[in-house]
Design a protein around this motif. Structure first.
Motif, mmCIF file in Angstrom:
data_model
loop_
_atom_site.group_PDB
_atom_site.id
_atom_site.type_symbol
_atom_site.label_atom_id
_atom_site.label_comp_id
_atom_site.label_asym_id
_atom_site.label_seq_id
_atom_site.Cartn_x
_atom_site.Cartn_y
_atom_site.Cartn_z
ATOM 1 N N GLN A 1 -5.420 7.744 -4.055
ATOM 2 C CA GLN A 1 -3.957 7.751 -4.184
ATOM 3 C C GLN A 1 -3.322 6.402 -3.843
ATOM 4 O O GLN A 1 -2.260 6.066 -4.348
ATOM 5 C CB GLN A 1 -3.355 8.840 -3.280
ATOM 6 N N GLY B 1 -5.994 16.955 1.460
ATOM 7 C CA GLY B 1 -4.612 17.205 1.856
ATOM 8 C C GLY B 1 -3.884 15.969 2.352
ATOM 9 O O GLY B 1 -2.706 16.042 2.709
ATOM 10 N N ILE B 2 -4.567 14.830 2.416
ATOM 11 C CA ILE B 2 -3.966 13.556 2.808
ATOM 12 C C ILE B 2 -4.435 12.492 1.806
ATOM 13 O O ILE B 2 -5.451 12.680 1.137
ATOM 14 C CB ILE B 2 -4.333 13.145 4.251
ATOM 15 N N PRO B 3 -3.706 11.384 1.700
ATOM 16 C CA PRO B 3 -4.090 10.376 0.713
ATOM 17 C C PRO B 3 -5.436 9.715 1.020
ATOM 18 O O PRO B 3 -5.842 9.615 2.182
ATOM 19 C CB PRO B 3 -2.955 9.336 0.795
ATOM 20 N N ARG C 1 2.357 7.297 0.492
ATOM 21 C CA ARG C 1 1.659 8.459 -0.069
ATOM 22 C C ARG C 1 0.881 8.102 -1.331
ATOM 23 O O ARG C 1 -0.131 8.709 -1.631
ATOM 24 C CB ARG C 1 2.665 9.575 -0.391
ATOM 25 N N SER C 2 1.379 7.132 -2.089
ATOM 26 C CA SER C 2 0.665 6.673 -3.276
ATOM 27 C C SER C 2 1.209 5.316 -3.667
ATOM 28 O O SER C 2 2.315 4.928 -3.281
ATOM 29 C CB SER C 2 0.820 7.668 -4.437
ATOM 30 N N ARG D 1 -0.660 8.001 14.154
ATOM 31 C CA ARG D 1 -1.916 8.720 14.411
ATOM 32 C C ARG D 1 -3.140 7.987 13.892
ATOM 33 O O ARG D 1 -4.261 8.432 14.085
ATOM 34 C CB ARG D 1 -1.850 10.120 13.790
ATOM 35 N N HIS E 1 -3.506 9.974 9.236
ATOM 36 C CA HIS E 1 -2.554 10.009 8.119
ATOM 37 C C HIS E 1 -3.233 9.952 6.754
ATOM 38 O O HIS E 1 -2.663 10.395 5.755
ATOM 39 C CB HIS E 1 -1.591 8.823 8.220
ATOM 40 N N ASN E 2 -4.415 9.384 6.701
ATOM 41 C CA ASN E 2 -5.106 9.187 5.424
ATOM 42 C C ASN E 2 -6.582 8.915 5.697
ATOM 43 O O ASN E 2 -6.988 8.742 6.850
ATOM 44 C CB ASN E 2 -4.481 8.029 4.632
ATOM 45 N N ASP F 1 6.816 8.910 2.203
ATOM 46 C CA ASP F 1 7.389 10.184 2.644
ATOM 47 C C ASP F 1 8.570 9.929 3.587
ATOM 48 O O ASP F 1 9.003 8.786 3.777
ATOM 49 C CB ASP F 1 6.313 11.067 3.287
ATOM 50 N N ARG G 1 -10.307 13.781 8.767
ATOM 51 C CA ARG G 1 -9.064 14.475 8.402
ATOM 52 C C ARG G 1 -8.625 15.436 9.504
ATOM 53 O O ARG G 1 -7.442 15.509 9.861
ATOM 54 C CB ARG G 1 -9.290 15.208 7.073
ATOM 55 N N SER H 1 -5.237 5.584 10.776
ATOM 56 C CA SER H 1 -5.841 5.783 9.460
ATOM 57 C C SER H 1 -7.301 6.167 9.683
ATOM 58 O O SER H 1 -8.000 5.533 10.476
ATOM 59 C CB SER H 1 -5.739 4.474 8.668
#
Length: 207
Positions: free
Chosen positions: A145, A121-123, A195-196, A49, A97-98, A189, A92, A51
């Protein structure tokens, strides 16, 4: 107007909201050249999707081979902190995704303010040249993150010749250690999306 020492160049230059006399030539308010889904980063960042990438105008490095020269040298839209938050939230909501902040170091203070208390809610990804001061990075602790620094040079001579930054190897090494201190080991994930953590990119120049 205030004196700025955000980046490793420590210009001690005057910067006001819409103009600056330092190496980056930027004022203190963020200037954004582009904000949109970006599908051409590493797979664990772009996914399917994209960045949600915000390209900031200006740069504190100035590489001779810059691939974003038009963005680095000027143009874009000046944003207040509330407007920058709106841009992040709009991105967002498109399903990215971020949120990836590209070449944002010279705007660290307003970006940290925009991220404080903001539940995306996303990194959040800090996509940088690696030429960062540890003090500035500490303003982002708990707000970013994923750090995605380049590591362009391990020798002072090419760093000086191509980026006017002979201290790049030492500065970038210290910055990357601080990034890792903040995030710890990488975490993905179930879809292998980051994710981080810290994702280091190495630049390969012809010759």
């Amino acid at each position: 107007m205030a004196l700025c020492n955000l980046c490793p160049r420590r210009c001690n230059a005057m910067r006001g909201p819409d103009r600056g006399e330092g190496y980056c030539h930027m004022g203190t308010l963020p200037v954004v050249a582009r904000a949109a889904a970006h599908l051409w980063e590493e797979p664990c960042i772009s996914g399917t999707r994209g960045s949600g990438t915000i390209f900031f105008t200006g740069c504190s490095l100035g590489c001779v081979y810059c691939q974003n020269r038009e963005i680095a040298s000027g143009g874009g839209i000046e944003l207040t902190v509330p407007k920058l938050r709106e841009v992040m939230l709009r991105l967002r909501d498109t399903g990215v995704h971020n949120i990836s902040l590209v070449t944002a170091s010279h705007f660290t203070r307003p970006i940290a303010e925009a991220l404080s208390g903001l539940d995306l809610g996303i990194p959040v990804v800090w996509n940088s040249s690696g030429y960062e001061s540890v003090e500035s990075l500490r303003m982002l602790e708990g707000l970013v993150q994923i750090y995605m620094p380049d590591f362009k040079y391990s020798l002072a001579a090419p760093a000086a010749g191509y980026s006017d930054a002979p201290d790049y190897p030492k500065v970038a090494a210290a910055a990357i250690l601080e990034m890792f201190r903040q995030t710890g080991p990488y975490r993905v994930d179930d879809a292998d999306m980051l994710r981080s953590g810290v994702l280091i990119r190495h630049l390969i120049l012809p010759g």
